[in-house]
Write an enzyme that holds these catalytic residues in place. Structure first.
Site, PDB file in Angstrom:
ATOM      1  N   CYS A   1     -59.418 -76.107  -7.617  1.00 20.99           N
ATOM      2  CA  CYS A   1     -58.381 -75.075  -7.795  1.00 20.99           C
ATOM      3  C   CYS A   1     -57.075 -75.482  -7.115  1.00 20.99           C
ATOM      4  CB  CYS A   1     -58.858 -73.721  -7.294  1.00 20.99           C
ATOM      5  SG  CYS A   1     -59.418 -73.703  -5.583  1.00 20.99           S
TER       6      CYS A   1
ATOM      7  N   HIS B   1     -59.454 -70.059  -2.006  1.00 20.25           N
ATOM      8  CA  HIS B   1     -59.222 -70.295  -3.429  1.00 20.25           C
ATOM      9  C   HIS B   1     -57.721 -70.350  -3.678  1.00 20.25           C
ATOM     10  CE1 HIS B   1     -59.905 -70.321  -7.695  1.00 20.25           C
ATOM     11  NE2 HIS B   1     -59.230 -69.191  -7.867  1.00 20.25           N
TER      12      HIS B   1
END
Length: 357
Positions: free
Chosen positions: A28, A309
Site C-alpha cells: 500500500c 495502512h
C-alpha cells in the site's frame, strides 16, 4: 409551433485516471505514492505522451527498465476503465532491482520509497550522459545570490532531467559564528522537505507552524559546535534554513515517526494545511514575488508504526475532483475531507507565475 430541440447529449467521456492498484502484499505504501505521482500533471503527460522515450539514458544503472515500467504503469492507470484495477507487479520487480531494500513484502516508509523512486527515474532520463568531474573550487568569496546560481549550475551540469525539473529546489543553510559574527552559507538541492511537527499545549497546529519550526534559528553548542573558518576554532553558532529556489512540485513530509532506537512511535497530531494558496514567501532567502502553491495530492498513513495502512487522496488534473485511492478501491470524496491526522506527505504545485531562477 417551433420544433422542440433535441436534448443536448450528456458527455459520455469518462474521466480517466481513476483506476486502482492491486495490493501485492503490504504494498500500500507503493500504491499510495504511485497514485500521487500519477496525478502530477506534468509527470503524467511526460509518460502518456511518450516524451520520456527521447530522454532515456542507456548509461544508467538499470538500462532504463525502471522508467519504462513506471511509464507503462501510468499509461495503464490513465487508459483502463475506472472500475478496473491494475497490478504493479512488473514495476515492483524493477524498483526492487534498483533498490533491494524493497525486495519482499514488508511494510515500508512511503517517503523513503518516493525518494528512491524519483532518484531512479531521474537517473534513467538524465540529460547528462557523461558527468563532469566535481568542481572543488570554493565559491565563498562570491555574494550569496551569485554563489547560489553557481551552485545550481554545477548541480545541473551533473543532474538534469524532466524529473529534477519538476521536483528539485534549492535550500540555503546559513551558519553564523557567535564569536566573530562570520556567516557561512551553503546551497543544496532538495527533493522534499521533512518538517518537524511542533508540540503545542493548546490550539491547532498548522502547516505554517511546521515550516516556521523547520526554518527557525537553531543554536549549535556543546558537542554540536562547528568549526568557524574565520576563528579557526569550534565555536557556538546559529544555523538557519531558508528556501533559495522554489521547485515546481513541492513535497512536504510531516515527520510523524520518531527515530527512537528502542521503540518507534507515531505522532497523530492533526496538522491543518491549506488546499490552495499556500504562500511561502516568508521562507524565501531573498525577496520573492511569487511562491504560492496549491495542493493536489496527499499520501496518508493510518494506524501505528507496528501495523499501518497507506492511502492517497488525489485531485484529478483533468476534472479537479478529489478521489480517495485505497489500493484497488477508488471513490469520490469531498475536498472538505482531505485534511486529516493521517496526512503524511503533501504534494503541492507552484501556481503561475513562477518565481524560479
Amino acid at each position: 409551433m417551433a420544433a422542440r430541440m433535441a436534448p443536448t447529449p450528456r458527455s459520455s467521456k469518462v474521466v480517466q485516471g481513476l483506476t486502482g492498484l492491486r495490493n501485492l502484499g503490504n504494498t500500500c505504501f507503493m500504491n499510495s505514492i504511485l497514485q500521487c505521482l500519477s496525478n502530477t500533471k506534468e509527470l503524467r503527460d511526460y509518460c502518456l505522451q511518450n516524451q520520456y522515450l527521447r530522454d532515456l539514458n542507456n548509461n544508467s544503472r538499470m538500462r532504463t527498465a525502471l522508467m519504462s515500467e513506471f511509464a507503462k504503469l501510468i499509461q495503464l492507470l490513465w487508459t483502463s476503465s475506472p472500475n478496473d484495477s491494475v497490478s504493479p507487479s512488473e514495476f515492483k520487480t524493477q524498483i526492487q532491482r534498483y533498490a533491494p531494500r524493497f525486495v519482499g513484502y514488508n511494510q515500508q516508509d512511503a517517503q523513503e520509497f518516493l525518494r528512491f523512486l524519483l532518484d531512479g527515474l531521474h537517473g534513467e532520463v538524465n540529460r547528462v550522459l557523461v558527468r563532469p568531474r566535481a568542481n572543488a573550487d570554493t565559491l565563498d568569496h562570491l555574494p550569496d545570490d551569485e554563489k547560489s546560481r553557481q551552485m545550481w549550475r554545477r548541480y545541473q551540469e551533473r543532474e538534469d532531467s524532466r524529473v529534477s525539473d519538476l521536483f528539485v529546489g534549492q535550500l540555503k543553510s546559513s551558519l553564523t559564528c557567535s564569536e566573530c559574527g562570520y556567516c557561512s552559507t551553503a546551497f543544496d538541492p532538495f527533493w522534499d522537505l521533512s518538517l518537524p511537527i511542533p508540540k503545542k499545549g493548546y490550539g491547532e497546529v498548522t502547516l505554517m507552524d511546521c515550516l516556521r519550526l523547520f526554518t527557525k534559528e537553531d543554536v549549535l553548542d556543546g558537542d554540536e559546535k562547528p568549526t568557524c573558518c574565520r576563528c579557526k576554532a569550534r565555536t557556538r553558532c546559529t544555523k538557519k534554513f531558508s528556501i533559495q529556489k522554489f521547485p515546481k512540485i513541492l513535497v512536504l513530509h510531516l515527520k510523524r515517526f520518531s527515530e527512537a532506537r528502542i521503540r518507534a512511535s507515531k505522532l497523530t497530531t492533526f496538522v491543518n494545511f491549506p488546499l490552495k494558496d499556500l504562500d511561502l514567501r516568508e521562507f524565501a532567502s531573498q525577496s520573492c514575488n511569487h511562491a504560492v502553491y496549491n495542493l493536489y495530492a496527499v499520501s496518508n498513513h493510518s494506524g501505528t508504526t507496528m501495523g499501518g495502512h497507506y492511502t492517497a487522496y488525489c485531485k484529478s488534473p483533468i476534472s479537479s475532483e478529489w478521489h480517495s485511492f485505497n489500493d484497488s478501491r477508488v471513490t469520490p470524496m469531498s475536498s472538505s475531507h482531505v485534511r486529516s491526522s493521517d496526512a503524511y506527505l503533501l504534494f503541492y504545485e507552484l501556481a503561475s507565475p513562477s518565481s524560479r531562477m
